[in-house]
Design an enzyme around this catalytic site. Structure first.
Site, mmCIF file in Angstrom:
data_model
loop_
_atom_site.group_PDB
_atom_site.id
_atom_site.type_symbol
_atom_site.label_atom_id
_atom_site.label_comp_id
_atom_site.label_asym_id
_atom_site.label_seq_id
_atom_site.Cartn_x
_atom_site.Cartn_y
_atom_site.Cartn_z
ATOM 1 N N ILE A 92 0.823 -1.201 0.000
ATOM 2 C CA ILE A 92 0.000 0.000 0.000
ATOM 3 C C ILE A 92 0.863 1.258 0.000
ATOM 4 O O ILE A 92 1.977 1.262 0.496
ATOM 5 C CB ILE A 92 -0.977 0.002 1.207
ATOM 6 C CG1 ILE A 92 -0.213 -0.130 2.523
ATOM 7 C CG2 ILE A 92 -1.975 -1.122 1.074
ATOM 8 C CD1 ILE A 92 -1.098 -0.125 3.744
ATOM 9 N N CYS A 93 0.294 2.290 -0.567
ATOM 10 C CA CYS A 93 1.014 3.558 -0.710
ATOM 11 C C CYS A 93 0.603 4.513 0.407
ATOM 12 O O CYS A 93 -0.530 4.998 0.430
ATOM 13 C CB CYS A 93 0.707 4.179 -2.082
ATOM 14 S SG CYS A 93 1.516 5.771 -2.356
#
Length: 300
Positions: A92-93
């Site tokens: 995930i960013c």
């Protein structure tokens, strides 16, 4: 944990072992995380859904991978439990992850990152990599389902650690709230539609349409909020005499008579006088040019 096989003089190993001891000596009900026996650079964690959100009561598992340059480079995060906010088994960013190394601070730790991850859950994804935008009802259903069992992932050793973490978090986590909280979420969904709109990261508020004014007989009346109620500020004329109905056949439409003001009449008279003076002047000039003017002057 087999600590002897690691070089304790290595800055990354030294820092990780320090964080392991700190995590065990200072536990919290909001999350827990431990490294694998076979690899201290890989951690398994579980976080509790933040209170007063659609994630409340949920238990969300994930995986952390620490780089060999830790803590000078950020870790990567992966969620294993479906939440409706982050994709599963996808890095995930976040500003605390390896997608944004420019934001990472060496003073941060696994604990700091997990606290930040919990805070990120109710925020709007804004199209970030690995993010999802499910409805609140869908997320609440996933929060309930997350308590049933730990996700299946990896080797038996890894799965054993995941199951132990799940049992620990389940014992510390209150049940998913029902009743009033669920009603609030449902009411919010009815107001905002099937999906959130979306947050900066935070949320866009839809504007209510105001009723358009109605023009009737030259008078502008606002539409009342309730159709059966009369607005308190409306001017109502009451009369004891009934208003006679006028047959449609007797209704005639007349063009309004033109109204000429006194000033317009003065301008008209002035224009007429000026026209006459010009005509007389031209007539005299014509007569003088043809010799008629001298005859008139002699006779006079």
């Amino acid at each position: 944990m087999a600590e002897d096989k690691y070089n304790r003089k290595n800055p990354a190993v030294k820092r990780i072992l320090q964080e392991v001891r700190e995590m065990q000596s200072n536990p919290t009900d909001d999350f827990t995380s431990l490294p694998l026996e076979e690899n201290i650079f890989e951690w398994q964690f579980a976080i509790r859904g933040p209170q007063d959100t659609e994630f409340e009561g949920g238990i969300y598992h994930g995986r952390i991978q620490l780089p060999s340059e830790y803590p000078f480079k950020p870790p990567s995060f992966m969620l294993l439990t479906p939440s409706g906010r982050f994709e599963t088994q996808t890095k995930i960013c976040l500003s605390i992850s390896n997608h944004h190394p420019e934001h990472w601070q060496p003073s941060w730790s696994v604990r700091t990152a997990l606290v930040a991850l919990i805070a990120f859950m109710p925020t709007h994804p804004n199209g970030a990599l690995g993010s999802l935008d499910y409805t609140k009802e869908e997320r609440r259903a996933l929060a309930i389902k997350s308590r049933e069992a730990a996700p299946k992932f990896g080797s038996p050793e890894r799965q054993k650690l995941i199951d132990e973490i799940h049992e620990y978090m389940l014992s510390k986590s209150p049940p998913v709230p029902q009743g009033s909280q669920g009603s609030k979420v449902q009411a919010t969904n009815e107001e905002n539609g099937s999906r959130e709109i979306p947050e900066n990261a935070a949320l866009e508020v839809a504007e209510e349409e105001l009723p358009s004014p109605v023009v009737e007989d030259g008078i502008v009346n606002e539409i009342a909020e309730q159709p059966n109620e009369t607005p308190s500020n409306a001017n109502v004329v009451q009369t004891s005499q009934p208003i006679p109905a006028v047959p449609t056949s007797e209704l005639k439409f007349r063009n309004p008579e033109p109204m000429v003001s006194k000033q317009d009449r003065l301008f008209t008279l002035a224009a007429v006088g000026l026209t006459i003076a010009i005509v007389v002047l031209l007539l005299k000039k014509f007569m003088k040019a043809n010799g008629y003017g001298a005859v008139f002057m002699d006779k006079s």
